[in-house]
Design an enzyme around this catalytic site. Structure first.
Site, PDB file in Angstrom:
ATOM      1  N   HIS A 236      -2.414  -0.925 -10.989  1.00 29.13           N
ATOM      2  CA  HIS A 236      -3.266  -0.522  -9.858  1.00 29.13           C
ATOM      3  C   HIS A 236      -4.458  -1.473  -9.799  1.00 29.13           C
ATOM      4  O   HIS A 236      -4.930  -1.953 -10.834  1.00 29.13           O
ATOM      5  CB  HIS A 236      -3.762   0.915 -10.046  1.00 29.13           C
TER       6      HIS A 236
ATOM      7  N   ASP B  39       2.586   6.428  -7.288  1.00 25.63           N
ATOM      8  CA  ASP B  39       3.925   6.301  -6.703  1.00 25.63           C
ATOM      9  C   ASP B  39       5.050   6.355  -7.736  1.00 25.63           C
ATOM     10  O   ASP B  39       6.224   6.439  -7.372  1.00 25.63           O
ATOM     11  CB  ASP B  39       4.050   4.954  -5.967  1.00 25.63           C
TER      12      ASP B  39
ATOM     13  N   HIS C 190       0.871  -1.185   0.000  1.00 28.87           N
ATOM     14  CA  HIS C 190       0.000   0.000   0.000  1.00 28.87           C
ATOM     15  C   HIS C 190       0.910   1.239   0.000  1.00 28.87           C
ATOM     16  O   HIS C 190       1.715   1.395  -0.912  1.00 28.87           O
ATOM     17  CB  HIS C 190      -0.943  -0.089   1.209  1.00 28.87           C
TER      18      HIS C 190
HETATM   19  C1  MLT Z   1      -4.398   4.775  -2.732  1.00 27.78           C
HETATM   20  O1  MLT Z   1      -4.206   5.957  -3.030  1.00 27.78           O
HETATM   21  O2  MLT Z   1      -4.937   4.444  -1.668  1.00 27.78           O
HETATM   22  C2  MLT Z   1      -3.819   3.731  -3.617  1.00 27.78           C
HETATM   23  O3  MLT Z   1      -3.838   4.116  -4.966  1.00 27.78           O
HETATM   24  C3  MLT Z   1      -4.322   2.354  -3.363  1.00 27.78           C
HETATM   25  C4  MLT Z   1      -5.767   2.054  -3.669  1.00 27.78           C
HETATM   26  O4  MLT Z   1      -6.540   2.882  -4.095  1.00 27.78           O
HETATM   27  O5  MLT Z   1      -6.123   0.869  -3.466  1.00 27.78           O
END
Ligand code: MLT
Length: 389
Positions: free
Chosen positions: A268, A323, A227
């Site tokens: 993602h 990221d 995460h």
């Molecule tokens: C987020 O910003 O929390 C991440 O992209 C992870 C997600 O959305 O699962």
């Protein structure tokens, strides 16, 4: 919203042990994640919000509308009036073991804030927490990094501006770092209700734990490398590439794919196009660090990794996520220790999760609040020997 009895999907035993993929988790009014368009906050594309005052976007999370100038200045003044850390918290954080990860420091700091300053009113505690996070996170950075004595808080400067001046990053250009962190803060603030940290924070709060303990739990979720901690691994990956040459980079990605190694920063769980949070950061990088070698590497990866990943039909999203380039930009502005990047992610995400917790605890179900999270499924009552794992 649909009718009360809309069937969203049907659950079969095949859905078990899939990390709740595809399961809706309550209703979320702060943000929405569209697979192609990416995240929007209360109906506004994140692209249209990225250059606003961070406090305006926090206001949006709580009030579900953008503030006018008067409302914004009153909200900023209100946050500034809440900003001081309770007595002793900075000293206790400073005494935490240096071998702890910065996220462990942040989690400990959140629990210390709960022990010293909670009101047990979710809205009050949420706003107090958001206002106090800059000093808490600056203390984590400065004291764990050994950058010297604390720098006095000046909350009237603004949430991110005060944070930057309290950090006192050695050698940094404060103007550029502030510009970067204002955008970073907005982009990382919220991402629907299904990401692990948000889900965890709301689940813990549903048992009526206070907001500090709930956010501590949420940040423990964010701490994991699958995460929020992925942003620190992404910078290590970009650094390991060691070239800005696009052909060499393409060859390296092919080798990693052949060896079944991860290409960090791409893909993602929900998105099926380039994450707009990445797009905005690539554009920002062209302004603040166009000639930085790591940024050049990240740009070449954006082009060539996508090309290679697209060739594999099993990969549902070959595009950069939030990221992919965030660490490269932070590194270019003097924040060179990637161990701290998830703390910056958490600094921003605390605002979104806190707003979602306030909705669930105070606003939804005509003020009764969402019921305690208690997953159940027919399989619980089935003979475990008949189920595949
Ligand atoms: C987020 O910003 O929390 C991440 O992209 C992870 C997600 O959305 O699962």
């Amino acid at each position: 919203m649909g009718e009360q009895n809309d069937v969203l999907f049907s659950i079969t035993t095949r859905h078990l042990n899939t990390g709740l993929r595809g399961f809706p988790v309550g209703t979320v009014r702060t943000s929405r994640v569209d697979p192609m368009e990416g995240v929007s906050y209360v109906g506004y594309s994140v692209k249209d919000l990225a250059n606003l005052d961070p406090e305006a976007v926090v206001y949006l999370m709580f009030n579900k509308e953008l503030p006018n100038a008067e409302q914004l200045s009153a909200f900023k003044a209100d946050l500034a009036s809440r900003a001081n850390l309770p007595e002793g918290v900075a000293a206790m954080v400073t005494g935490l073991p240096k071998q702890g990860h910065p996220m462990e420091w942040l989690i400990a700091g959140l629990n210390l804030l709960g022990m010293t300053g909670k009101t047990n009113d979710y809205t009050e505690d949420a706003l107090n927490l958001i206002a106090r996070t800059p000093e808490l996170v600056a203390t984590v950075f400065r004291q764990r990094s050994g950058w010297g004595a604390p720098i006095e808080s000046k909350p009237e400067l603004g949430l991110v501006e005060n944070f930057v001046q309290m950090m006192g990053v050695p050698g940094a250009d404060a103007g550029k770092l502030t510009a970067l962190l204002r955008t970073f803060y907005i982009l990382h603030m919220d991402h629907g209700g299904g990401n692990l940290s948000t889900f965890t924070g709301k689940a813990v709060a549903s048992g009526l734990a206070d907001i500090y303990a709930s956010l501590g739990a949420a940040m423990a979720g964010l701490y994991g490398p699958r995460h929020g901690r992925a942003n620190q691994d992404c910078l290590a990956f970009v650094r390991s590439v060691g070239t800005t040459d696009a052909d060499e980079i393409e060859a390296m990605v092919r080798t990693r794919m052949a060896n079944k190694q991860l290409v960090f920063g791409f893909g993602h769980a929900v998105l099926r196009a380039e994450d707009p949070r990445a797009t905005i950061q690539y554009e920002l990088g062209k302004e603040i660090c166009p000639n930085d070698a790591l940024f050049q590497t990240a740009l070449a990866l954006r082009e060539r990794a996508v090309k290679v990943l697209k060739e594999n039909p099993k990969i549902s999203n070959p595009y950069p996520n939030v990221d992919a380039v965030s660490g490269t930009l932070l590194n270019s502005q003097g924040l060179t220790d990637s161990d701290y990047y998830t703390v910056l992610f958490g600094f921003a995400r605390i605002a979104g999760i806190a707003a979602q917790i306030v909705d669930e605890r105070v606003n939804f179900r005509n003020g009764k609040g969402v019921a305690i999270y208690r997953c159940s499924f027919k399989a619980e009552n089935q003979d475990p020997r008949s189920l595949n794992s």
